[in-house]
Scaffold this active site. Structure first.
Site, PDB file in Angstrom:
ATOM      1  N   SER A 108       0.845  -1.190   0.000  1.00  0.00           N
ATOM      2  CA  SER A 108       0.000   0.000   0.000  1.00  0.00           C
ATOM      3  C   SER A 108       0.882   1.242   0.000  1.00  0.00           C
ATOM      4  O   SER A 108       2.016   1.224   0.485  1.00  0.00           O
ATOM      5  CB  SER A 108      -0.886  -0.009   1.239  1.00  0.00           C
ATOM      6  OG  SER A 108      -1.446   1.255   1.478  1.00  0.00           O
ATOM      7  N   SER A 109       0.324   2.336  -0.499  1.00  0.00           N
ATOM      8  CA  SER A 109       1.066   3.606  -0.517  1.00  0.00           C
ATOM      9  C   SER A 109       1.318   4.138   0.890  1.00  0.00           C
ATOM     10  O   SER A 109       2.142   5.041   1.062  1.00  0.00           O
ATOM     11  CB  SER A 109       0.293   4.654  -1.329  1.00  0.00           C
ATOM     12  OG  SER A 109      -0.998   4.857  -0.783  1.00  0.00           O
ATOM     13  N   CYS A 110       0.640   3.574   1.901  1.00  0.00           N
ATOM     14  CA  CYS A 110       0.849   4.064   3.266  1.00  0.00           C
ATOM     15  C   CYS A 110       2.223   3.692   3.812  1.00  0.00           C
ATOM     16  O   CYS A 110       2.587   4.121   4.910  1.00  0.00           O
ATOM     17  CB  CYS A 110      -0.240   3.543   4.195  1.00  0.00           C
ATOM     18  SG  CYS A 110      -0.120   1.794   4.587  1.00  0.00           S
ATOM     19  N   TYR A 137      -0.003  -1.102  10.202  1.00  0.00           N
ATOM     20  CA  TYR A 137      -0.123  -1.794   8.914  1.00  0.00           C
ATOM     21  C   TYR A 137       1.074  -1.470   8.032  1.00  0.00           C
ATOM     22  O   TYR A 137       1.645  -2.349   7.372  1.00  0.00           O
ATOM     23  CB  TYR A 137      -1.432  -1.365   8.242  1.00  0.00           C
ATOM     24  CG  TYR A 137      -1.667  -1.964   6.878  1.00  0.00           C
ATOM     25  CD1 TYR A 137      -2.168  -3.256   6.744  1.00  0.00           C
ATOM     26  CD2 TYR A 137      -1.422  -1.235   5.710  1.00  0.00           C
ATOM     27  CE1 TYR A 137      -2.400  -3.812   5.493  1.00  0.00           C
ATOM     28  CE2 TYR A 137      -1.658  -1.777   4.458  1.00  0.00           C
ATOM     29  CZ  TYR A 137      -2.147  -3.059   4.359  1.00  0.00           C
ATOM     30  OH  TYR A 137      -2.374  -3.599   3.122  1.00  0.00           O
ATOM     31  N   LYS A 141       3.931  -3.953   6.188  1.00  0.00           N
ATOM     32  CA  LYS A 141       4.131  -3.992   4.741  1.00  0.00           C
ATOM     33  C   LYS A 141       5.559  -3.598   4.350  1.00  0.00           C
ATOM     34  O   LYS A 141       6.128  -4.154   3.398  1.00  0.00           O
ATOM     35  CB  LYS A 141       3.110  -3.084   4.043  1.00  0.00           C
ATOM     36  CG  LYS A 141       1.699  -3.660   4.052  1.00  0.00           C
ATOM     37  CD  LYS A 141       1.650  -4.978   3.280  1.00  0.00           C
ATOM     38  CE  LYS A 141       0.321  -5.652   3.309  1.00  0.00           C
ATOM     39  NZ  LYS A 141       0.299  -6.928   2.585  1.00  0.00           N
ATOM     40  N   HIS A 180     -12.631   1.549   3.808  1.00  0.00           N
ATOM     41  CA  HIS A 180     -11.898   2.739   3.405  1.00  0.00           C
ATOM     42  C   HIS A 180     -12.878   3.819   2.959  1.00  0.00           C
ATOM     43  O   HIS A 180     -14.086   3.600   2.857  1.00  0.00           O
ATOM     44  CB  HIS A 180     -10.903   2.392   2.296  1.00  0.00           C
ATOM     45  CG  HIS A 180      -9.761   1.560   2.772  1.00  0.00           C
ATOM     46  ND1 HIS A 180      -9.687   0.191   2.565  1.00  0.00           N
ATOM     47  CD2 HIS A 180      -8.643   1.882   3.464  1.00  0.00           C
ATOM     48  CE1 HIS A 180      -8.573  -0.286   3.098  1.00  0.00           C
ATOM     49  NE2 HIS A 180      -7.917   0.722   3.649  1.00  0.00           N
TER      50      HIS A 180
END
Length: 309
Positions: A108-110, A137, A141, A180
């Site tokens: 994910s971009s997070c 999270y 990742k 989301h």
């Protein structure tokens, strides 16, 4: 890879995994493998190891994860960290130990710092602190990305990580406690519409900027990674287009047909102020998204209505 290659899709019933399954089937891949969480608990190292050893897939696509929005991440930090570490570590290690030819890790971009320069480039990873609301999270990742990079560096194996921007699409999660922002808005506006167009309350100020990618476009990026040996270990996957949360709300309101008021609760957190991906590395290799946002939201709303959720 040929169309008979055995491909195991972890998380094949979820929004991302099911989209990848559909995309591969459409391309003619006929030896796809999936297991539900009831049949195979990916948090159990021995079960995963035995499964991969027995099935001997040539490719593993890791689309399995514990996911959720700001509220879910904030209230459940330990499972968001630990369960995601368990799932991905078990799959990555089993793939390495059983000589799986290709491993595609989805994140994910997070994973990028909260205040990193925009648009986000792959090299910004680990250059600053994370967004506090989803750091648990993100840390999991990041560990998966680095594990794949380490295997690639030490053993020369084709392990690659794809980091999509905010996703939405068929089989999305519309639970208001764990979803989301985009699917949550679809549900809120729809429910308000059928209640005589009552007001819709949304979190934050509406000012943060976000980028959204239809899950079918991500699936095509995964197919691209299946069919090509990508030269680097990490690639962003996004549209390169952003809009404010307020503009997103107005777009969804119009598509749903809600005529009521929008109320913004500024006591609730906004999250990262801006999060735009630089996906030029993957685009230069030949992948490009096809579904624009209004078309994608219309498709998802139609699916939501038909699904009876």
């Amino acid at each position: 890879m040929n169309k008979n290659s055995k491909i195991y899709i972890a998380g094949h019933k979820g929004m991302v995994g099911s989209a990848i399954w559909r995309a591969l089937e459409t391309k003619g891949y006929n030896n796809l493998l999936g297991k539900t969480s009831k049949d195979l608990d990916l948090r159990d190292q021995k079960l995963v190891s035995d499964f991969i050893k027995s099935e001997q897939p040539e490719i593993i696509i890791d689309a399995a994860a514990k996911v959720g929005g700001i509220l879910a991440n904030s209230q459940n930090p330990y499972p968001f960290l630990m369960e995601n570490l368990q799932i991905q570590n078990n799959l990555i290690d089993a793939a390495h130990n059983n000589n799986v030819l290709k491993f595609i890790f989805l994140g994910s971009s997070c994973i990028y710092p909260k205040l990193a320069p925009q648009p986000l480039k792959e090299e910004y990873l680990l250059t600053d602190s994370l967004e506090p609301t989803n750091q648990w999270y993100a840390i999991a990742k990041i560990a998966g990305v680095k594990a794949c990079e380490a295997i690639r560096k030490q053993y020369g194996k084709d392990f690659v990580s794809l980091m999509p921007t905010n996703l939405y699409g068929t089989n999305d999660n519309f639970d208001l406690k764990t979803s989301h922002v985009l699917p949550a808005m679809i549900r809120k506006f729809h429910e308000a519409k059928i209640k005589d167009h009552s007001p819709v309350q949304l979190w934050g100020s509406g000012s943060p900027l976000r980028e959204f990618l239809h899950v079918d476009d991500l699936a095509q990026a995964v197919v691209f990674a299946v069919e090509h040996q990508l030269p680097e270990h990490l690639y962003n996957v996004g549209t390169g287009k952003e809009l404010s949360i307020k503009a997103l709300a107005e777009t969804i309101k119009e598509i749903v047909g809600h005529k009521g008021e929008i109320k913004w609760d500024s006591t609730k957190p906004d999250g990262t102020p801006r999060k735009l991906m630089d996906s030029s590395k993957l685009r230069k290799l030949g992948w490009t998204p096809k579904i624009d946002l209004e078309q994608g939201i219309t498709l998802v709303y139609d699916w939501y209505l038909k699904s009876g959720r």
